[in-house]
Design a protein around this motif. Structure first.
Motif, short mmCIF file in Angstrom:
data_model
loop_
_atom_site.label_atom_id
_atom_site.label_comp_id
_atom_site.label_asym_id
_atom_site.label_seq_id
_atom_site.Cartn_x
_atom_site.Cartn_y
_atom_site.Cartn_z
N GLY A 266 0.82 -1.20 0.00
CA GLY A 266 0.00 0.00 0.00
C GLY A 266 0.86 1.25 0.00
N ASP A 267 0.22 2.35 0.47
CA ASP A 267 0.93 3.62 0.48
C ASP A 267 1.64 3.89 1.79
N ARG A 268 1.46 3.04 2.76
CA ARG A 268 2.12 3.24 4.05
C ARG A 268 2.57 1.90 4.64
N VAL A 269 3.55 1.95 5.53
CA VAL A 269 4.10 0.74 6.18
C VAL A 269 3.23 0.38 7.37
N ARG A 270 2.85 -0.89 7.42
CA ARG A 270 2.01 -1.37 8.52
C ARG A 270 2.80 -2.38 9.36
#
Length: 450
Positions: A186-190
């Motif tokens: 996605g657009d961010r690190v989880r």
């Protein structure tokens, strides 16, 4: 300058070689007459070898753990004497050294035997060739491509360019992970992306934070007392077909009596379970002489001993030793307690004499406060049996009351193990012997009856 070869002296007692357990000098050292050179260990004892001359050490016979044959050079020393001229004290020094070493090795006790049999010389390591310099331990080189941990400060700075929640960012900082190196769909690190990086991303410059807490591998050479123990135990298991019998004993009454005896002991030593068990063993042995025996399997002779010389397995800083209580059958519980304390202290401090560490006819081994539910002890060859008391536990047991009905009472129970040489002792004999012990231990007043 003259080259002087200090050869390992003939100690007698049929000893053909000795093991190097410690060097006190290295190549290039200056040594004076009577200065210690090395500690050498045989089946009898460990002795310090002293230099009979002064000079400079130029060669050593191998490393710690190597075996050196009697008469072989142990140390080569360059002396101040002229070339080809033997040191004036050479012959006298050799004779005096051989006598001193023989005395320390127990040569004055020709009937003394080791704590246990040792393997044939063919099974031992051959002495290493002479070395003229110290052997340096290799320093492990870093592995190619080994990942390095990312400093937390650098990780925080680089992580500013990756999108992540404050919780993920804080976790990455704690782990020292650069968030820009973490792949995400996605657009961010989880958190799931961090977990995947921890599992698969070490090749991208990440090293698990706790990896450096692991202790490095430590190769330890098996030498000295530890080697003797290993050889003796291996020889015992190879040569003796062991079997172990374990039975449960109710020691409630015995423990109550022991407490009463200790409350009224005066200046005598405090009683443990061991002296009482030894008295029970000595009273039971006459009916089972095959237990108190030694088997010479080479001669095919079993000797059933009339006297009970009880070996007492003792843990020491140097390893397991077996000091011997002589004529245990002639001692009362207080005398046994005194002798147990004296021998244990002598073994632990290295002051036990050769004759105090040999000649046992039966051995008892106990883990003391460590206890254990049951043990399968290894026989102290050439004996044919070894007895191992285990820890005492409190449990409810069913019993008959005075009216013949059932009742539940609190009891102190102990498992007693015995390992036997099946070539000499049958299972029925071992079980019957333990049943005899059980009678004395569960009715302790019999221990003090003639």
């Amino acid at each position: 300058m003259a080259r002087f070869e200090f050869k390992l002296p003939d100690i007698g007692e049929g000893i053909s070689e000795a093991e190097i357990v410690a060097w006190h000098v290295k190549v290039g050292d200056r040594v004076e007459e009577d200065q210690g050179l090395a500690d050498m260990m045989t089946d009898k004892a460990t002795v310090e070898m002293e230099s009979p001359v002064s000079g400079t050490v130029i060669e050593l016979a191998g490393e710690v753990g190597d075996q050196v044959s009697i008469g072989s050079p142990l140390v080569v020393i360059e002396t101040d004497a002229a070339e080809g001229e033997a040191p004036a004290s050479d012959a006298a020094a050799r004779a005096e050294l051989a006598q001193d070493v023989a005395e320390q090795m127990g040569a004055e006790n020709p009937g003394a035997e080791g704590v246990a049999e040792t393997p044939a010389p063919a099974e031992r390591h051959s002495p290493a060739p002479f070395v003229s310099s110290e052997v340096e331990k290799p320093v492990p080189a870093p592995q190619p491509g080994a990942p390095a941990a990312v400093p937390a400060q650098a990780a925080t700075h680089a992580a500013a360019h990756a999108l992540a929640s404050p919780a993920v960012r804080a976790r990455a900082t704690d782990l020292g992970i650069d968030l820009t190196q973490v792949k995400t769909e996605g657009d961010r690190v989880r958190h799931a992306d961090l977990d995947a990086f921890l599992r698969y991303g070490s090749g991208q410059g990440y090293q698990a934070p706790h990896a450096n807490n692991a202790r490095a591998d430590e190769p330890i050479k098996v030498i000295g007392m530890r080697r003797k123990i290993a050889e003796n135990m291996a020889a015992s298991k190879r040569a003796i077909p062991h079997f172990t019998y374990v039975d449960e004993i109710d020691v409630t009454a015995l423990e109550e009596m022991r407490a009463d005896l200790n409350d009224n002991r005066g200046g005598r030593p405090k009683l443990t379970m061991l002296p009482l068990l030894i008295v029970a063993i000595c009273k039971t042995i006459p009916d089972f002489p095959m237990i108190n025996a030694r088997y010479d399997d080479e001669a095919g002779v079993v000797t059933r001993h009339g006297q009970i010389h009880l070996g007492m397995a003792t843990q020491t800083p140097a390893g397991l030793m077996v000091p011997v209580i002589r004529d245990a059958q002639d001692r009362n519980v207080w005398q046994l307690a005194t002798e147990i304390g004296r021998l244990a202290e002598a073994a632990r401090t290295g002051k036990a004499k050769v004759e105090e560490l040999s000649g046992s006819t039966l051995t008892i081994t106990s883990l003391g406060p460590l206890g254990g539910i049951a043990t399968t002890p290894v026989i102290n060859r050439p004996e044919v049996a070894i007895i191992g008391p285990n820890k005492i536990v409190e449990r409810p047991v069913f019993a008959k009351n005075s009216h013949g009905g059932d009742e539940i009472r609190r009891a102190k129970l102990m498992n007693l193990s015995i390992s036997c040489d099946h070539r000499v002792v049958d299972g029925w004999d071992a079980a019957s012997f333990v049943q005899g012990l059980k009678k004395y231990l569960e009715t302790p007043v019999l221990l003090f009856a003639n």
